[in-house]
Scaffold this active site. Structure first.
Site, PDB file in Angstrom:
ATOM      1  N   ARG A   1      -0.428  16.889  79.675  1.00 55.46           N
ATOM      2  CA  ARG A   1       0.142  15.594  79.663  1.00 55.46           C
ATOM      3  C   ARG A   1       1.089  15.579  81.127  1.00 55.46           C
ATOM      4  NH1 ARG A   1       3.759  14.976  74.778  1.00 55.46           N
ATOM      5  NH2 ARG A   1       1.865  15.306  73.545  1.00 55.46           N
TER       6      ARG A   1
ATOM      7  N   ARG B   1       5.602  10.338  80.497  1.00 56.24           N
ATOM      8  CA  ARG B   1       6.927   9.740  80.552  1.00 56.24           C
ATOM      9  C   ARG B   1       8.107  10.220  81.465  1.00 56.24           C
ATOM     10  NH1 ARG B   1       9.144   8.091  75.048  1.00 56.24           N
ATOM     11  NH2 ARG B   1       7.572   9.491  74.196  1.00 56.24           N
TER      12      ARG B   1
ATOM     13  N   ARG C   1       3.172   2.606  83.226  1.00 58.40           N
ATOM     14  CA  ARG C   1       3.236   2.185  81.905  1.00 58.40           C
ATOM     15  C   ARG C   1       3.748   0.837  81.613  1.00 58.40           C
ATOM     16  NH1 ARG C   1       3.092   4.915  76.972  1.00 58.40           N
ATOM     17  NH2 ARG C   1       2.920   3.181  75.196  1.00 58.40           N
TER      18      ARG C   1
ATOM     19  N   ASP D   1      -6.815   9.505  76.181  1.00 55.88           N
ATOM     20  CA  ASP D   1      -6.128   9.737  74.900  1.00 55.88           C
ATOM     21  C   ASP D   1      -7.420  10.152  73.848  1.00 55.88           C
ATOM     22  OD1 ASP D   1      -3.621   8.944  73.177  1.00 55.88           O
ATOM     23  OD2 ASP D   1      -5.244   8.506  71.862  1.00 55.88           O
TER      24      ASP D   1
ATOM     25  N   TYR E   1      -6.102  12.389  61.800  1.00 60.49           N
ATOM     26  CA  TYR E   1      -5.545  11.006  62.073  1.00 60.49           C
ATOM     27  C   TYR E   1      -6.401   9.868  61.070  1.00 60.49           C
ATOM     28  CZ  TYR E   1      -2.686  12.623  65.660  1.00 60.49           C
ATOM     29  OH  TYR E   1      -1.572  13.102  66.681  1.00 60.49           O
TER      30      TYR E   1
END
Lengths: 358, 358
Positions: free
Chosen positions: A31, A35, A44, A80, A155
């Site tokens: 990652r 952010r 973003r 992703d 998930y």
């Protein structure tokens, strides 16, 4: 690999994955486009993550952002793990500060069959286009990736992120044949998707079985290992390094070795040299600085990073990384200094940092 | 302990904690009074958890509920690890489906000092009253408990539940002296609170360091072990079994042994016999069935439970339990059958279940 050092291409990461001698220990961050990086937040804005992944120009830009700030030794495709499932037409959404949410969870044999038919004709061309564009720009290796079948299944069955994975575990124990179908379906999807990425140009692949550490070793052997081994076996002939990563996998490391990757990624819970012993020193290792420590003042980050390097002890086959993805609150400067520190302290010919206790 | 079997008191649990011979392996469940139980949901309704804990009659009733449904070998006081912090006047709330939320997180030396002054005069009399009432009702031992300093600190610093504990770790590494003050303050609080519970009548205590498995062994040694050892040392003279529990502690088990409890609780990630070897066979062990498996059909629960019993191999000092609290979706019948299974299969004189692989 036909890249050589004199072409200006930095192949340190690929060499370490193959346990070949390196001039310095390579370093990249899971990652690393995230952010914590001001330019990433700018890019973003309010954009949907999956939409960003589906837009080659944006995926390319996001992939390149951290490389303009730090001399990391690898780029990882901005994407992703839900991308191939979304491409198969599943109702997937990445909700900010929640994570992936599945509109219609998969909890029956008929839903698994429907997933199988949906994943048969997968169009991931935006991802492959981004890879093609990136290869023209990059002078470090490009890593492609996929979520592992267990983590994807968690998930799909839970309908979103989970703390206890109770539906997933109840499903695998309650309907083992349907579970096997689901793993087979996801395994085929992952194999196809990673091969497509390699053919499009990625020079290494990482399989993220991020949440598999929630399983005990018995369940791992019965419900996960066979599919994971098939994935790694099926990619072997393509000749690119295969990395296998999960969090909280201390008890599973010897089994992850059996799954057959070239590099095993480990979190921070197991000291690096102990983790490496469990994996076997004939396999490369990636890790293992605690990402949460990177939010502390630099002195603390430095001290912990030096412990990781001491434990690696200059052995062939160490890729420096965090034990999980970079956290949003991480000061950029800490990561920049970390890259410099790893490169400086592992410069071939410098004194190996062997003093002090492991 | 002055209770004897012929008084009608079931001391199997206490005997196992002391590694004495038992007629059957004792079993109880963490969070055995919880949402999986219809009577608990009835009692709970819209009530605030902390208010329930502060009302002796309700805490007593909640403690007794599971004992009317299953022949568990111990009762655990219905309470919450936040109770002593709330009693110290902190702004704590247990939000449904979130967990503990702290109004004003503690992140500075002055806030730690204020916490110290607040915890100096703690009134936990409702808890002690509940214990007194329960001892009149119970024919099994009553377990008291407290959250461990690290786990409490993580809530105080993060302001609520956390996935990565990044503020906690940044704090411990960034301000180690203030961290030590915080741990000392919480350690004193926990010691005082557990001693008060013992004096009020609990016959064993469990320290929940639920989230300490997020730390690597180095950080555990530096930032957690000293305070935890002080707590267990300080309780030794009181002569009641001391249990030490955390999740994901595979790498920490030898260090948890050093902390000095009589019983170490382990989750499901480490096979029981391996966990026991790390702890040392001269210390008792509690665990280690995966609570998520209890949501599967009974056959699967039974198979996994028998593996735990095989691994315990009839050694002195095994307390059967789940590896973490009972999950809300657990069918009550599975737990009822589990209690019967453990009692039946470990009946002294019956064939020990030793066949099959560990």
């Amino acid at each position: 690999m036909d890249e050589t050092a004199d072409s200006g291409f930095n192949d340190r990461f690929l060499r370490a994955c193959r346990r070949e001698p390196v001039d310095r220990t390579p370093v990249w961050f899971m990652r690393q486009s995230g952010r914590y990086l001001p330019e990433y937040r700018q890019l973003r804005q309010d954009r949907d993550i999956l939409e960003m992944c589906r837009t080659p120009e944006i995926a390319v830009e996001a992939t390149l952002l951290p490389l303009r700030r730090m001399e990391v030794d690898a780029a990882i495709l901005f994407s992703d793990i839900m991308v191939p499932l979304a491409a198969a037409g599943l109702d997937v959404e990445i909700r900010p500060s929640v994570g992936p949410v599945i509109g219609q969870p998969i909890r029956s044999a008929s839903e698994v069959r429907r997933l199988r038919s949906r994943t048969a004709d997968l169009d991931v061309s935006p991802v492959l286009d981004a890879i093609g564009l990136l290869r023209k720009e990059l002078s470090v290796p490009l890593i492609g990736f996929a979520g592992a079948p267990f983590t994807l299944a968690s998930y799909l069955i839970e309908g979103g992120p989970s703390r206890n994975f109770e539906r997933t575990k109840a499903f695998m124990h309650g309907e083992p044949a349907t579970w096997d179908d689901l793993m087979g379906t996801l395994g085929d999807l992952v194999s196809y998707y990673l091969q497509a990425q390699i053919e499009a140009g990625v020079q290494a692949v990482q399989v993220f079985d991020s949440w598999v550490g929630a399983l005990d070793p018995d369940d791992y052997i019965r419900f996960v290992l066979p599919t994971t081994r098939d994935i790694f076996d099926g990619l072997a002939w393509l000749g690119v390094p295969r990395i296998h990563f999960g969090v909280g996998t201390g008890e599973l490391l010897p089994l992850m070795r059996e799954a057959g990757a070239d590099v095993v990624g480990v979190d921070w819970r197991v000291p690096l040299h102990e983790a490496w012993e469990r994996i076997g020193f004939d396999v490369a290792i990636q890790g293992n600085l605690d990402p949460a420590v990177c939010l502390a003042p630099w002195d603390a980050v430095e001290a912990k990073a030096l412990v990781v390097l001491r434990r690696a002890a200059g052995r062939a086959g160490h890729v420096f990384n965090l034990g999980h993805g970079v956290l949003p609150g991480t000061p950029l400067e800490n990561l920049q200094r970390l890259v410099e520190l790893v490169h400086e302290r592992t410069l071939r010919g410098s004194a190996a940092p062997t003093d002090g206790r492991l």
